[in-house]
Design an enzyme around this catalytic site. Structure first.
Site, PDB file in Angstrom:
ATOM      1  N   ASP A   1      -7.517  -2.044  -1.378  1.00  0.00           N
ATOM      2  CA  ASP A   1      -8.516  -2.822  -0.633  1.00  0.00           C
ATOM      3  C   ASP A   1      -9.892  -2.432  -1.156  1.00  0.00           C
ATOM      4  O   ASP A   1     -10.216  -1.238  -1.190  1.00  0.00           O
ATOM      5  CB  ASP A   1      -8.426  -2.530   0.864  1.00  0.00           C
TER       6      ASP A   1
ATOM      7  N   HIS B   1       0.843  -1.207   0.000  1.00  0.00           N
ATOM      8  CA  HIS B   1       0.000   0.000   0.000  1.00  0.00           C
ATOM      9  C   HIS B   1       0.879   1.258   0.000  1.00  0.00           C
ATOM     10  O   HIS B   1       0.519   2.267  -0.594  1.00  0.00           O
ATOM     11  CB  HIS B   1      -0.911   0.027   1.228  1.00  0.00           C
TER      12      HIS B   1
ATOM     13  N   HIS C   1      -8.071  -7.548  -0.165  1.00  0.00           N
ATOM     14  CA  HIS C   1      -6.776  -7.002  -0.607  1.00  0.00           C
ATOM     15  C   HIS C   1      -6.360  -7.542  -1.975  1.00  0.00           C
ATOM     16  O   HIS C   1      -6.312  -8.753  -2.185  1.00  0.00           O
ATOM     17  CB  HIS C   1      -5.697  -7.340   0.427  1.00  0.00           C
TER      18      HIS C   1
ATOM     19  N   GLU D   1      -6.636 -12.038   3.289  1.00  0.00           N
ATOM     20  CA  GLU D   1      -7.612 -10.940   3.304  1.00  0.00           C
ATOM     21  C   GLU D   1      -8.408 -10.925   2.008  1.00  0.00           C
ATOM     22  O   GLU D   1      -7.848 -10.682   0.937  1.00  0.00           O
ATOM     23  CB  GLU D   1      -6.891  -9.594   3.461  1.00  0.00           C
TER      24      GLU D   1
HETATM   25 ZN    ZN Z   1      -4.657  -4.193   1.729  1.00  0.00          ZN
END
Ligand code: ZN
Length: 194
Positions: free
Chosen positions: A105, A98, A165, A162
């Site tokens: 995300d 990021h 993501h 995740e």
């Molecule tokens: Zn992320």
């Protein structure tokens, strides 16, 4: 080209996106805003992939909602201190994709403006947030597969822990960027209330 010139404002560039920058609100794992602005930036290479994903989502009647994009290094430090678990937060020595502008995300929004239910919330640091966790109900599995198909179609890859993501396949080859915006209010930085 400087670091900062490699980032573009995707909210401005792609007005069809829904934007809900969770770290600019208290609705995140730290319980307080850690960005002083909801500015939504992405590396221009990732933005090209996102344009394709936006197009694919639109064909299927969905919109993409951005929950986080470029993240300043200082904000990454706050996240690490709030959740020092490397399954969910990248250790500071490694640096987050990021912070390179190459990760995003996201979730999906339907034609009624409702978020698709993915079975867990964004940033829920739990095994149930793993994209293909077998304990989840069919509806959640299918919603996650839809999200994957839309993001993979643009050229992103996912990660094992995740569902929200996605990043460029070579995301970690890009340099970590110097902090682009003031991410934390001075009161929080100093730990002193005004
Ligand atoms: Zn992320």
């Amino acid at each position: 080209m400087s670091n900062q010139d490699s980032l573009i404002d995707i909210a401005e560039q792609y007005p069809q996106l829904h934007i809900d920058m969770k770290y600019a609100t208290a609705d995140n794992i730290t319980g307080q805003p850690i960005y002083s602005t909801a500015t939504c930036l992405l590396h221009r290479h990732a933005a090209v992939a996102l344009a394709k994903s936006i197009e694919i989502a639109g064909i299927a009647g969905f919109s993409i909602k951005v929950l986080d994009a470029y993240r300043p290094q200082r904000a990454q430090e706050l996240l690490w201190h709030a959740c020092p678990n490397q399954d969910y937060v990248v250790p500071l020595s490694q640096g987050s994709n990021h912070t390179r502008g190459t990760a995003i995300d996201v979730t999906l929004v339907d034609t009624n403006g409702q978020d698709l239910d993915m079975g867990t919330h964004f940033d829920e640091m739990d095994e149930l947030s793993h994209p293909y966790h077998p304990s989840l109900a069919l509806a959640f599995q299918r919603n996650r597969l839809l999200l994957n198909a839309i993001m993979f179609g643009g050229g992103f890859v996912g990660i094992a822990t995740e569902w929200w993501h996605f990043e460029l396949p070579n995301a970690s080859e890009y340099p970590l960027l110097n902090d682009v915006f003031t991410n934390v209010s001075p009161a929080q930085t100093d730990g002193v209330l005004p």
